[in-house]
Structures are given as structure tokens and as C-alpha cells.
Design a protein around this motif. Structure first.
Motif, PDB file in Angstrom:
ATOM      1  N   SER A 392       0.836  -1.210   0.000  1.00  0.00           N
ATOM      2  CA  SER A 392       0.000   0.000   0.000  1.00  0.00           C
ATOM      3  C   SER A 392       0.872   1.260   0.000  1.00  0.00           C
ATOM      4  CB  SER A 392      -0.934  -0.004   1.211  1.00  0.00           C
ATOM      5  OG  SER A 392      -0.173  -0.061   2.418  1.00  0.00           O
ATOM      6  N   GLU A 393       1.975   1.261   0.758  1.00  0.00           N
ATOM      7  CA  GLU A 393       2.881   2.423   0.735  1.00  0.00           C
ATOM      8  C   GLU A 393       3.509   2.597  -0.637  1.00  0.00           C
ATOM      9  OE1 GLU A 393       5.699   1.840   3.806  1.00  0.00           O
ATOM     10  OE2 GLU A 393       4.269   2.129   5.464  1.00  0.00           O
ATOM     11  N   GLY A 394       3.887   1.498  -1.271  1.00  0.00           N
ATOM     12  CA  GLY A 394       4.481   1.603  -2.601  1.00  0.00           C
ATOM     13  C   GLY A 394       3.499   2.124  -3.624  1.00  0.00           C
ATOM     14  N   GLN A 395       2.229   1.665  -3.502  1.00  0.00           N
ATOM     15  CA  GLN A 395       1.218   2.179  -4.435  1.00  0.00           C
ATOM     16  C   GLN A 395       0.991   3.667  -4.225  1.00  0.00           C
ATOM     17  OE1 GLN A 395      -2.236  -0.244  -3.776  1.00  0.00           O
ATOM     18  NE2 GLN A 395      -1.358  -2.091  -4.778  1.00  0.00           N
ATOM     19  N   GLY A 396       1.037   4.138  -2.949  1.00  0.00           N
ATOM     20  CA  GLY A 396       0.876   5.573  -2.701  1.00  0.00           C
ATOM     21  C   GLY A 396       2.024   6.377  -3.303  1.00  0.00           C
ATOM     22  N   ILE A 397       3.256   5.857  -3.131  1.00  0.00           N
ATOM     23  CA  ILE A 397       4.415   6.555  -3.718  1.00  0.00           C
ATOM     24  C   ILE A 397       4.321   6.569  -5.226  1.00  0.00           C
ATOM     25  CG2 ILE A 397       6.924   6.454  -3.975  1.00  0.00           C
ATOM     26  CD1 ILE A 397       7.040   5.296  -1.149  1.00  0.00           C
ATOM     27  N   TRP A 398       3.891   5.466  -5.809  1.00  0.00           N
ATOM     28  CA  TRP A 398       3.794   5.401  -7.285  1.00  0.00           C
ATOM     29  C   TRP A 398       2.711   6.358  -7.800  1.00  0.00           C
ATOM     30  CZ3 TRP A 398       7.281   3.225 -10.294  1.00  0.00           C
ATOM     31  CH2 TRP A 398       6.993   3.027 -11.648  1.00  0.00           C
ATOM     32  N   ALA A 399       1.613   6.480  -7.057  1.00  0.00           N
ATOM     33  CA  ALA A 399       0.572   7.437  -7.475  1.00  0.00           C
ATOM     34  C   ALA A 399       1.082   8.885  -7.352  1.00  0.00           C
ATOM     35  CB  ALA A 399      -0.676   7.234  -6.609  1.00  0.00           C
ATOM     36  N   LEU A 400       1.883   9.177  -6.315  1.00  0.00           N
ATOM     37  CA  LEU A 400       2.468  10.513  -6.172  1.00  0.00           C
ATOM     38  C   LEU A 400       3.396  10.839  -7.322  1.00  0.00           C
ATOM     39  CD1 LEU A 400       2.832  13.057  -4.472  1.00  0.00           C
ATOM     40  CD2 LEU A 400       4.628  11.841  -3.185  1.00  0.00           C
ATOM     41  N   ILE A 411       1.295   0.564 -12.966  1.00  0.00           N
ATOM     42  CA  ILE A 411       1.788   0.042 -11.687  1.00  0.00           C
ATOM     43  C   ILE A 411       2.651  -1.191 -11.947  1.00  0.00           C
ATOM     44  CG2 ILE A 411       1.105  -0.907  -9.447  1.00  0.00           C
ATOM     45  CD1 ILE A 411      -1.472   0.651  -9.662  1.00  0.00           C
ATOM     46  N   PRO A 412       3.843  -1.260 -11.387  1.00  0.00           N
ATOM     47  CA  PRO A 412       4.687  -2.450 -11.601  1.00  0.00           C
ATOM     48  C   PRO A 412       4.060  -3.702 -10.963  1.00  0.00           C
ATOM     49  CG  PRO A 412       5.662  -1.002  -9.978  1.00  0.00           C
ATOM     50  CD  PRO A 412       4.517  -0.248 -10.564  1.00  0.00           C
TER      51      PRO A 412
END
Length: 603
Positions: A392-400, A411-412
Motif C-alpha cells: 500500500s505504501e508503494g502504491q501511494g508513492i507510485w501514485a504521487l 503500476i509495476p
């Protein structure tokens, strides 16, 4: 020369006139030759089936009953002045005095078995399980197909000596459920053997009946022929020795020696008989020849065998070798039984102790595996939670990053939610994989968590129980459906107490009492000041299919009835109105239309 002799039969005066007339005819005719077959006890000698006599022992038998198949055309070698080929039975050809393996009697005519033993031909025909290698010649006899447990299993009811009553094999009476048992030759002495007629096509045409179920006339006739046969065989030997010339006797002896030499050669070159791989136990007391030898040995040693009681209890032992219970007594048989029982008890106790040790060892290993399994489940759950948090943290960083660049970034794969992988066919994808429970449940009675597959969930108290811990224990899982459930005995008892409370007596307004179980409808409370409810009557003139009849009060039955068209119109008005049908014109053809042929286009 034909042997001429007169046999005097001492017969008691029978009550039946047929037997008396037959005996008078025999005595009046004074037959010179009375030849009786020692197998069927018949005295009819025909050209196709003659009664022949052994030139050595003097035994007489039908050619068909002994399987001769026309080997000899004369009754004796001295039947005429012209010399003929002598005939000898199999026992005389081999030069032995045989003893039957199926009965204790030594008289009669014998056949050799494939193992070198001897049996009466009549015993081989009547005892079930005995087979013949050549049916036409009735030889060799095979005893290996018969169950060895039959030897000495039953006691003969006709044997006078109790020491021979359990020797050989006893047959039973063929009359229904009769429990009479006897030897074949013992039944032949009493005239109890019978044979079906040649016209009847029966697989087993030989029958034996006890004295109670046998035909009285047939029995007397065969009993008389048997006594005549015994007396004739003894007298014929003495008369033949006196009447035969020395040349004829020498010729018969020479021929007999040739047969014995040929039989000895055939015995040495004969292939070995088939023997079962496993040794088949047989009691020594079931052999008549062994008992005779033991009695002879006791006689030579000066030991009287009359003082020893005959104990036949061992013959009732079961097939697996375990003896039945014996009453305590100071006998060798009870001592052997006692020691054998103690040895078996010791072996069983040792086996139980060994199995218990193995069970405890496996339970300890199972407990260790359960502990390790619980630890692995907890660590797996922590890792899954950590993995989800990082994803979930990685998805938030990727969306940012996507918002910073102003582009929609893919998304990877590492940040995507993992899909459930289906096993391939090589890995056994067709089979359903069993998912192990994440929590081990404990039994509500024994408080142990072993045998998870045998735990049963109570739908009332939500506790798990082992099938074997329940009272009474269950042998399999009960079937549960959407409309049924299962509950333990404690919940069942609680439910039964509630049912008993429902069965309590209820007092009605009129003072009577009745059970609530018997109340089909609730009792309505009607106050006295209120008028009773008007009675409804059915409308007889209206009929409805598939619907219940409607009822109207008696007060309204005199009103004017509504016409049918008006009722239909009212029912139509009472229906739910449809959407408002607005008529308008088409934007293309300028024609009018309605909701069925017009489509609204969004502006």
C-alpha cells in the motif's frame, strides 16, 4: 466249471407281504448263483452291465459300478471249460490289504488314490468333495479337493466302537435339516444308501438317509442283500479252493503275479501327485489305520485300552486353531489348554504394550508438529500483513510520482495485488488441495486438539467434539444441510427441557385444561359486550380456478351484484398504472409516434 452252490438265508418273517412273497420266491427257486454287487447291492446282471467276480478275493461288483468298461467277458476264469482271461480287483493287483481313508470298515472293494492311499469306491461316490481323474474308469481318486477339517469333525451314529466313531469322514442325512451323521459303509450295512434312476439327469445322483427318513421297504431289501453278500464272499473262497483244479489255480496265480509286477512298475514310474504348499493339519485319531496300529501296540505292551475314556472335545476346535473353553479338571487336556491360554495372554499383553508405546510416540510427534505449525501460521500472517502494508505504501508513492509527472504510470507487478495461482496439470491441478486450518480446535470433553478431522462442531454451543468422545459415540460425521443442524447431547437435553415446558398444561377460559401441543389454533378472546363476528358464507355462483373461494358477510349478501364487465373494469383500474405515454413527433421525418417506436436522444 460253473461254481454251483446254495446260499441259505435265515430271514425273519417280515410283516410286509411284498418282502414275504419275494423271499418265498427266492427259496422256492433255489438259485444256484446269487451274485450281488458290493457297491449298489443290486443283483441284476445284464449283458451291458454284468456282475463280475475277482478271481483272488471273490468280491463281486457291477462293471459299471467299478469302471471296468468290458475288460472281462466272464464271471470267473473257470466259468466254462474253455479258459478265459481272469479278472482281479485293484487291491489284489497291487497285492495289498488296504484300509479306507474315509471310514473304519475293511470289507468291500477299493480304489487307489493319486497319493497311494486306498478308499472304498462307495465312499468315494457318496462323500462330497472326492473327485476322479477318469470318470469312466473311476480312477485315480483325488482327496486333496476335500476340506481336511471334515476328517473327524462328526461322530458316526452307527459305529459300535466309540474309538472309530470319529475316524474318516461322516456324511449327513439328505432329508432336510436332519442332523444325523454316519459313515458311508455304516449306512450301507443298514441299507440307507440310494441312487437316482438312470433316466433322471441329476448332477449328484447319490443320496443317503437315516433310519427315520429312509424307505422301509427299500432298506429291508438292501439290508438282506448285504448280509447275503457277506456270507457268499466267505463261502465262495472255501468252495473255490476245493473245486478249482491245480492247473487252473496255478494259471490264476501266474496271471496275478504278472499284474502285480506291472502295478509295481507303474507305481515307480507314476508322476508325483499334487500336494498343497501349506501343510494341512489332520487329527491322528481320525485315521482308522493309525488307531488299529496304536491298539496293536498297546496289546503287545500289555496295556488295556478300555480304561481310557474317549475324549472328542478337541475335534470341535475352531478353524484358526484356538480351542474353546474347557471346564477345570485334573486332566492333561485342561493343563494344555491352561498353558496355551496363558501364553496367548502374554503375547497379547506384549503386543498391546508395544502398540501403546508407538501410539504415545506418534502423539508426541504430532504435538510437536502442531506447535511448529501454529508458529509458522503466526509468522505467515505477520509477513502477509507486512507485505500488504509495504504494497500500500508503494502504491501511494507510485501514485504521487504519477501526479508529479502528469502522466498515468502503469503500476509495476511487484506493487499489484497477488493473484491466486492455479496449479498446473503436472502439479495436480485437477485435484483439490486441502487447506490446513489456521487454528487448531480442542475437544470440549477431552480438551485435546489431536485428530482434527474427527472434530464435530455443535451448531448450538459452537464447541467442537471428537466423534469418540460423545455419549453415545458416533461412527461417522452427521450430514448437515441448510434446513437441519446438529447439536451435542448437552444442548439436546436443554432443548428437551424447553419442550417439556411447552407441554405444560394450559387452563382455558371455561376452566378445562389441555396441553399446548394439542392446540391447533390460538384461542381468540371475545369480550361479552362486543357483538359476535358476522358469519361469512361462500359465493356459490362464482367459480375461480386455482384460487380460494371468497367470502362475504351475511349482511351484504342481499346487495345488488356487480356486473362482470364492471368488475373487470375495476380490476384494470386497480392495477399499477404504466408510465405516461407522451406522443410527440420524430425529429427526422416529422411524423408522430409513441413510446414504442420513438427513442429519446440525449442532448
Amino acid at each position: 466249471m460253473i461254481v454251483q452252490m446254495t446260499v441259505i438265508l435265515k430271514l425273519e418273517m417280515p410283516q410286509d407281504s411284498l418282502i414275504l412273497e419275494k423271499s418265498q420266491n427266492w427259496s422256492s427257486q433255489k438259485m444256484d448263483h446269487i451274485l450281488i454287487c458290493c457297491v449298489c447291492l443290486g443283483d441284476n446282471s445284464e449283458d451291458a452291465d454284468e456282475i463280475i467276480q475277482c478271481d483272488n478275493c471273490g468280491i463281486t461288483v457291477h462293471e459299471g459300478c467299478y469302471g471296468v468298461d468290458g475288460e472281462s467277458d466272464s464271471i470267473m476264469s473257470s466259468a466254462s471249460e474253455n479258459s478265459t482271461e481272469p479278472w482281479f480287483c485293484d487291491a489284489c493287483k497291487c497285492g495289498v490289504s488296504p484300509s479306507c481313508e474315509l471310514c473304519p470298515n475293511q470289507d468291500g472293494i477299493f480304489k487307489e488314490t493319486d497319493a497311494g492311499r486306498w478308499v472304498h469306491i462307495v465312499c468315494a461316490l457318496y462323500v462330497p468333495g472326492v473327485a476322479f481323474g477318469d470318470i469312466d474308469k473311476l480312477r485315480p481318486v483325488t482327496l486333496t479337493e476335500m476340506n481336511y477339517s471334515k476328517y473327524g469333525a462328526k461322530e458316526c451314529s452307527f459305529c459300535e466302537d466309540p474309538r472309530f466313531a470319529r475316524t474318516g469322514v461322516c456324511i449327513s442325512c439328505d432329508a432336510g435339516m436332519c442332523r444325523a451323521y454316519f459313515h458311508v459303509t455304516c449306512a450301507q450295512k443298514e441299507g440307507l444308501l440310494s441312487e437316482a434312476a438312470a433316466e433322471e439327469d441329476i448332477a449328484d445322483p447319490f443320496f443317503a438317509y437315516c433310519k427315520q427318513h429312509a424307505d422301509r421297504l427299500d432298506r429291508k431289501w438292501k439290508r438282506k442283500n448285504y448280509l447275503a453278500l457277506q456270507s457268499y464272499c466267505k463261502m465262495s473262497l472255501q468252495e473255490r479252493e476245493k473245486q478249482l483244479s491245480p492247473e487252473a489255480q496255478a494259471r490264476i496265480n501266474a496271471r496275478l503275479q504278472q499284474y502285480r509286477a506291472k502295478a509295481e512298475l507303474a507305481r515307480s514310474t507314476r508322476p508325483q501327485a499334487w500336494v498343497p504348499r501349506e501343510k494341512l493339519p489332520r487329527p491322528l485319531t481320525s485315521s482308522a489305520s493309525a488307531i488299529r496300529k496304536l491298539m496293536r501296540k498297546a496289546e503287545l505292551m500289555g496295556i488295556s485300552t478300555d480304561i481310557f475314556p474317549v475324549d472328542n472335545s478337541d475335534t470341535s476346535s475352531s478353524v484358526d486353531g484356538r480351542r474353546k473353553h474347557k471346564q477345570p479338571a485334573l486332566t492333561a487336556d485342561f493343563v494344555n489348554y491352561y498353558f496355551e491360554r496363558n501364553m496367548r495372554m502374554i503375547q497379547i499383553q506384549e503386543n498391546m504394550a508395544e502398540q501403546k508405546n508407538i501410539k504415545d510416540k506418534l502423539e508426541n510427534e504430532q504435538e510437536k508438529l502442531h506447535v511448529e505449525y501454529n508458529k509458522l501460521c503466526e509468522s505467515l500472517e505477520e509477513l502477509q500483513n507486512l507485505n500488504g502494508k509495504l504494497r500500500s505504501e508503494g502504491q501511494g508513492i507510485w501514485a504521487l510520482l504519477g501526479r508529479i509527472t502528469g502522466q498515468k504510470l502503469n503500476i509495476p507487478a511487484i506493487l499489484r495485488a497477488p493473484k491466486e495461482r492455479k496449479p498446473s496439470k503436472k502439479e495436480g491441478g485437477a485435484q483439490k488441495t486441502s487447506i490446513l486450518p489456521a487454528v487448531l480446535y480442542s475437544c470440549g470433553i477431552c480438551k485435546k486438539n489431536h485428530d482434527q478431522h474427527l472434530l464435530l462442531l455443535c451448531d448450538t454451543c459452537k464447541l467442537h467434539y471428537h466423534l469418540g468422545c460423545l455419549d453415545p459415540p458416533l461412527t461417522r460425521m452427521p450430514r448437515k444441510t441448510k434446513n437441519s443442524y446438529w447439536q451435542c447431547s448437552e444442548c439436546d437435553q436443554a432443548g428437551s427441557s424447553d419442550m417439556e415446558a411447552d407441554m405444560a398444561m394450559e387452563t382455558l377460559p371455561d376452566g378445562t385444561k389441555r396441553s399446548r401441543r394439542q392446540i391447533k389454533e390460538p384461542v381468540k378472546f371475545v369480550p361479552q359486550d362486543m357483538p359476535p363476528e358476522p358469519k361469512k358464507i361462500p359465493i356459490r355462483n362464482t367459480r375461480t380456478r386455482g384460487r380460494k373461494r371468497s367470502f362475504i358477510p351475511e349482511e351484504e349478501k342481499h346487495e345488488e351484484r356487480i356486473p362482470r364487465e364492471r368488475r373487470q373494469r375495476q380490476s384494470v383500474l386497480q392495477k399499477k398504472p404504466k408510465a405516461e405515454d407522451l406522443r410527440t413527433e420524430c425529429a427526422t421525418c416529422k411524423g408522430t409516434g409513441d413510446n414504442e417506436n420513438l427513442v429519446r436522444y440525449p442532448s
